[in-house]
Design a protein around this motif. Structure first.
Motif, PDB file in Angstrom:
ATOM      1  N   ALA A  18       0.835  -1.206   0.000  1.00  0.00           N
ATOM      2  CA  ALA A  18       0.000   0.000   0.000  1.00  0.00           C
ATOM      3  C   ALA A  18       0.867   1.252   0.000  1.00  0.00           C
ATOM      4  O   ALA A  18       1.917   1.306   0.644  1.00  0.00           O
ATOM      5  CB  ALA A  18      -0.912  -0.003   1.221  1.00  0.00           C
ATOM      6  N   LEU A  19       0.423   2.250  -0.726  1.00  0.00           N
ATOM      7  CA  LEU A  19       1.147   3.514  -0.802  1.00  0.00           C
ATOM      8  C   LEU A  19       0.160   4.656  -0.646  1.00  0.00           C
ATOM      9  O   LEU A  19      -0.768   4.802  -1.440  1.00  0.00           O
ATOM     10  CB  LEU A  19       1.880   3.627  -2.147  1.00  0.00           C
ATOM     11  CG  LEU A  19       2.702   4.891  -2.381  1.00  0.00           C
ATOM     12  CD1 LEU A  19       3.813   5.031  -1.330  1.00  0.00           C
ATOM     13  CD2 LEU A  19       3.307   4.877  -3.781  1.00  0.00           C
ATOM     14  N   ARG A  20       0.331   5.439   0.406  1.00  0.00           N
ATOM     15  CA  ARG A  20      -0.522   6.608   0.588  1.00  0.00           C
ATOM     16  C   ARG A  20      -0.138   7.666  -0.436  1.00  0.00           C
ATOM     17  O   ARG A  20       1.024   7.745  -0.844  1.00  0.00           O
ATOM     18  CB  ARG A  20      -0.370   7.171   1.994  1.00  0.00           C
ATOM     19  CG  ARG A  20      -0.742   6.202   3.112  1.00  0.00           C
ATOM     20  CD  ARG A  20      -0.425   6.837   4.446  1.00  0.00           C
ATOM     21  NE  ARG A  20      -0.538   5.906   5.546  1.00  0.00           N
ATOM     22  CZ  ARG A  20      -1.508   5.942   6.456  1.00  0.00           C
ATOM     23  NH1 ARG A  20      -2.465   6.847   6.346  1.00  0.00           N
ATOM     24  NH2 ARG A  20      -1.528   5.084   7.457  1.00  0.00           N
ATOM     25  N   THR A  21      -1.100   8.466  -0.823  1.00  0.00           N
ATOM     26  CA  THR A  21      -0.819   9.537  -1.775  1.00  0.00           C
ATOM     27  C   THR A  21      -1.227  10.874  -1.179  1.00  0.00           C
ATOM     28  O   THR A  21      -2.066  10.952  -0.288  1.00  0.00           O
ATOM     29  CB  THR A  21      -1.562   9.310  -3.104  1.00  0.00           C
ATOM     30  OG1 THR A  21      -2.975   9.246  -2.863  1.00  0.00           O
ATOM     31  CG2 THR A  21      -1.109   8.013  -3.767  1.00  0.00           C
ATOM     32  N   GLY A  22      -0.592  11.927  -1.669  1.00  0.00           N
ATOM     33  CA  GLY A  22      -0.828  13.270  -1.128  1.00  0.00           C
ATOM     34  C   GLY A  22       0.157  13.574  -0.004  1.00  0.00           C
ATOM     35  O   GLY A  22       1.073  12.804   0.285  1.00  0.00           O
ATOM     36  N   GLU A  23      -0.045  14.700   0.631  1.00  0.00           N
ATOM     37  CA  GLU A  23       0.827  15.096   1.730  1.00  0.00           C
ATOM     38  C   GLU A  23       0.407  14.404   3.021  1.00  0.00           C
ATOM     39  O   GLU A  23      -0.777  14.152   3.233  1.00  0.00           O
ATOM     40  CB  GLU A  23       0.774  16.617   1.926  1.00  0.00           C
ATOM     41  CG  GLU A  23       1.387  17.419   0.788  1.00  0.00           C
ATOM     42  CD  GLU A  23       2.909  17.333   0.772  1.00  0.00           C
ATOM     43  OE1 GLU A  23       3.496  16.864   1.767  1.00  0.00           O
ATOM     44  OE2 GLU A  23       3.503  17.737  -0.247  1.00  0.00           O
ATOM     45  N   PRO A  24       1.364  14.068   3.896  1.00  0.00           N
ATOM     46  CA  PRO A  24       1.010  13.463   5.189  1.00  0.00           C
ATOM     47  C   PRO A  24       0.061  14.370   5.958  1.00  0.00           C
ATOM     48  O   PRO A  24       0.229  15.589   5.963  1.00  0.00           O
ATOM     49  CB  PRO A  24       2.358  13.341   5.900  1.00  0.00           C
ATOM     50  CG  PRO A  24       3.371  13.327   4.810  1.00  0.00           C
ATOM     51  CD  PRO A  24       2.822  14.192   3.721  1.00  0.00           C
ATOM     52  N   PRO A  25      -0.951  13.800   6.608  1.00  0.00           N
ATOM     53  CA  PRO A  25      -1.977  14.624   7.253  1.00  0.00           C
ATOM     54  C   PRO A  25      -1.511  15.343   8.502  1.00  0.00           C
ATOM     55  O   PRO A  25      -2.143  16.319   8.920  1.00  0.00           O
ATOM     56  CB  PRO A  25      -3.072  13.605   7.595  1.00  0.00           C
ATOM     57  CG  PRO A  25      -2.344  12.301   7.731  1.00  0.00           C
ATOM     58  CD  PRO A  25      -1.237  12.365   6.740  1.00  0.00           C
ATOM     59  N   HIS A  26      -0.409  14.889   9.112  1.00  0.00           N
ATOM     60  CA  HIS A  26       0.016  15.475  10.382  1.00  0.00           C
ATOM     61  C   HIS A  26       1.251  16.356  10.222  1.00  0.00           C
ATOM     62  O   HIS A  26       2.087  16.436  11.117  1.00  0.00           O
ATOM     63  CB  HIS A  26       0.283  14.376  11.412  1.00  0.00           C
ATOM     64  CG  HIS A  26      -0.894  13.482  11.634  1.00  0.00           C
ATOM     65  ND1 HIS A  26      -2.112  13.947  12.087  1.00  0.00           N
ATOM     66  CD2 HIS A  26      -1.061  12.150  11.427  1.00  0.00           C
ATOM     67  CE1 HIS A  26      -2.970  12.944  12.171  1.00  0.00           C
ATOM     68  NE2 HIS A  26      -2.354  11.846  11.772  1.00  0.00           N
ATOM     69  N   GLY A  27       1.351  17.008   9.094  1.00  0.00           N
ATOM     70  CA  GLY A  27       2.467  17.918   8.878  1.00  0.00           C
ATOM     71  C   GLY A  27       3.560  17.290   8.035  1.00  0.00           C
ATOM     72  O   GLY A  27       3.563  16.083   7.776  1.00  0.00           O
ATOM     73  N   PRO A  28       4.518  18.111   7.579  1.00  0.00           N
ATOM     74  CA  PRO A  28       5.561  17.621   6.670  1.00  0.00           C
ATOM     75  C   PRO A  28       6.495  16.621   7.340  1.00  0.00           C
ATOM     76  O   PRO A  28       6.818  16.723   8.521  1.00  0.00           O
ATOM     77  CB  PRO A  28       6.323  18.898   6.285  1.00  0.00           C
ATOM     78  CG  PRO A  28       6.064  19.847   7.416  1.00  0.00           C
ATOM     79  CD  PRO A  28       4.681  19.543   7.903  1.00  0.00           C
ATOM     80  N   LEU A  29       6.891  15.638   6.574  1.00  0.00           N
ATOM     81  CA  LEU A  29       7.873  14.650   6.993  1.00  0.00           C
ATOM     82  C   LEU A  29       9.049  14.712   6.017  1.00  0.00           C
ATOM     83  O   LEU A  29       8.921  15.232   4.907  1.00  0.00           O
ATOM     84  CB  LEU A  29       7.256  13.247   6.960  1.00  0.00           C
ATOM     85  CG  LEU A  29       6.174  12.951   7.999  1.00  0.00           C
ATOM     86  CD1 LEU A  29       5.509  11.622   7.679  1.00  0.00           C
ATOM     87  CD2 LEU A  29       6.767  12.919   9.406  1.00  0.00           C
TER      88      LEU A  29
END
Length: 244
Positions: A18-29
């Motif tokens: 699985a690969l999440r897409t978009g920006e991480p929801p809890h701020g930049p990593l």
């Protein structure tokens, strides 16, 4: 089959694919490009790979940083191979996996969460060797070797083992879901990649791969040997610990 913006076809394959897409929801990593950068970070900012190795060491109880570094390397390699193989089999193509587009939480659990910030449809076929071996595993190995005493052969074995494991899991999923063509494709892709100059000689077999080096996992408390290890049982002598 065109890539969709959520890469939804990967989700049924399991957590490593699985690969999440978009920006991480809890701020930049940090991006994986930052993880591969061998330039020392600014004051007060730990290097992402150092943070990851410490996290893995704490999780598995590894007293030796190089053992944790090897475990961390193989885990990230497995994620990258799984994503790329999964896309190649399920979509017939691989999105742009530029390290600057992939964000990663070095303090997270396993398997690592990866976020592809933008799903870019490639203009043409992208060889998996370019996407993963040259794009990620070469700079990752160089960055780890700059910090830890890891033999090149050990890292090559890790990369090959991770590839074979991803192909084996993907082929198993395909057979269980009555998609024999997908299973054959996974095996064929893995066989071609294992013959690549950067992986050739790391082991024998494909879905039944057995490596010629040791990843050092046996030096983790209670670790034992892996299913594809070159050793039949955990070595008693620490002299084997540098096997590569």
């Amino acid at each position: 089959m065109h890539l969709d913006t959520r890469l939804a076809a990967l989700a049924p394959l399991g957590g490593f694919f699985a690969l999440r897409t978009g920006e991480p929801p809890h701020g930049p990593l940090p991006t994986l490009a930052e993880a591969y950068d061998r330039t020392p970070p600014g004051p007060g900012r730990p290097h992402p790979l150092d943070a990851r190795v410490r996290r893995v060491a704490a999780g598995v109880g590894a007293a030796e940083p190089r053992v944790a570094a090897s475990v961390a390397h193989q885990a990230l390699a497995a994620r990258l191979w799984s994503v790329a193989l999964g896309c190649a089999v399920r979509y017939g193509r691989v999105p742009d996996l530029d390290p600057r587009l992939l964000r990663w939480d070095p303090a997270g659990g396993a398997p690592e969460d990866l976020w592809l910030t933008e799903v870019r449809e490639p203009a043409g076929p992208v060889p998996l060797a370019d996407a993963v071996l040259h794009g990620h595993l070469e700079p990752l190995a160089a960055a780890l070797r700059a910090r830890h005493r890891l033999a090149a052969g050990l890292l090559r074995g890790n990369a090959a083992s991770a590839l074979a494991g991803a192909a084996r899991q993907l082929a198993r999923w395909a057979r269980e879901n009555d998609e024999p063509d997908a299973a054959d494709r996974a095996r064929a892709l893995a066989a071609r990649l294992l013959a690549h100059p950067l992986l050739a000689g790391a082991g024998a077999g494909v879905l039944d791969f057995r490596r010629r080096s040791c990843c050092l996992y046996y030096r983790v408390p209670g670790g034992g040997v892996c299913g594809d290890c070159c050793f039949a049982r955990a070595p008693r002598s620490s002299a084997h610990g540098s096997s590569g």
